[in-house]
Design an enzyme around this catalytic site. Structure first.
Site, PDB file in Angstrom:
ATOM      1  CG  LEU A 271      -1.980  -1.052   1.363  1.00 18.23           C
ATOM      2  CD1 LEU A 271      -2.667  -0.939   2.722  1.00 18.23           C
ATOM      3  CD2 LEU A 271      -2.994  -0.972   0.238  1.00 18.23           C
ATOM      4  CG  ASP A 272       0.281   4.336  -2.817  1.00 15.05           C
ATOM      5  OD1 ASP A 272       1.179   3.639  -3.323  1.00 15.05           O
ATOM      6  OD2 ASP A 272      -0.687   4.789  -3.456  1.00 15.05           O
ATOM      7  CG  MET A 273       3.764   7.155   3.794  1.00 17.05           C
ATOM      8  SD  MET A 273       5.075   8.391   3.623  1.00 17.05           S
ATOM      9  CE  MET A 273       5.137   9.070   5.277  1.00 17.05           C
TER      10      MET A 273
END
Length: 290
Positions: A127-129
């Protein structure tokens, strides 16, 4: 035990066609001495006979160039093969030059060592940050191989919830648009015919005045796929500074949450389903929109 119909097969053929190991995993585990036939170390080309007993050893001590860090983890599920974690927004999944520490992988490695698990962090999903939600991690090479193999099966389902500007033109539908990275120096993706085929299924969970709460299921897994696809529909995600705009008055990150995951267990084949509720900042955004 080898059944009559597989009499005469070579070990590498048996492991790939019957047990469904990948070619890479088959070669790695056999060449490392991890497979025995009738209690004798086997080679890739060991010829099998009906009734042979095959043992595969996948548990071994492993090291990883990641610094273990004590971290509070929201563990949704864990066994000897996999761990599912609910990642909060604002945490990077894996160390990078910019974020060498403080990542989810640092915390997971500490957790493994505290529990006496001789394993490394093998990410199955990312997942993105600033995207929150469920992340699936394999605890051994066999599980990682098995889950990666099964990702294209219909039983493997990753579902997200997003809060978007505007109202999607339909209650449900499919976004089928290729995603392309135009510049090696940029992280941003665009819709472009030169890109990879990318498919996102959506349905509107709740409509508001010029906003929607949307459920999304990925058929493909491109970088920023949901963010790019929704932006291309004129319905960018609240707080998405890359594909929309910063909106600290509403939320200080993109309102995107991986809330549901369905997989086939790598060892048992059992269908497992996991869910986690919306985080507080997305709940607060929904209250504001209502």
């Amino acid at each position: 035990m080898v059944q009559n119909e597989y009499d005469g097969l070579k070990l590498n053929q048996y492991l790939r066609s019957v047990v469904k190991f990948s070619s890479r995993f088959t070669q790695k585990v056999v060449r490392s001495g991890g497979v025995k036939v009738n209690n004798v170390n086997a080679t890739l080309f060991t010829k099998l006979s009906a009734g042979d007993n095959i043992e595969v050893y996948i548990d071994k001590s492993e090291e990883q160039d990641i610094i273990p860090e004590k971290m509070e983890l929201d563990i949704v599920y864990e066994d000897k093969d996999i761990i599912v974690v609910n990642k909060p927004a604002g945490i990077v999944v894996h160390p990078t030059k910019r974020y060498p520490q403080g990542t989810l992988a640092n915390g997971l490695l500490y957790h493994f060592k505290q529990n006496g698990d001789n394993c490394i962090v093998r990410l199955v999903s990312r997942l993105d940050m600033d995207t929150s939600g469920l992340i699936l991690v394999a605890k051994n090479a066999f599980s990682h191989m098995s889950l990666a193999r099964d990702m294209n099966k219909e039983q493997f389902v990753k579902a997200y919830l997003a809060i978007v500007h505007g109202n999607l033109p339909q209650e449900k539908g499919v976004i089928d648009k290729p995603i392309y990275k135009p510049d090696d120096g940029s992280i941003k993706r665009i819709i472009d015919g030169r890109g990879q085929k990318s498919i996102t299924h959506f349905n509107v969970v709740e409509r508001f005045n010029n906003s929607d709460l949307v459920r999304l299921v990925l058929e493909t897994g491109r970088t920023h796929q949901i963010r790019v696809h929704l932006s291309s529909m004129g319905t960018s995600i609240y707080g998405d500074s890359l594909y929309g705009k910063e909106e600290d008055e509403y939320i200080n990150r993109q309102a995107l949450h991986a809330y549901s995951l369905q997989i086939l267990h790598p060892r048992s084949g059992e269908l497992l389903k996991f869910q986690c509720e919306l985080p507080d900042d997305m709940k607060e955004l929904l209250r504001k929109l209502k």
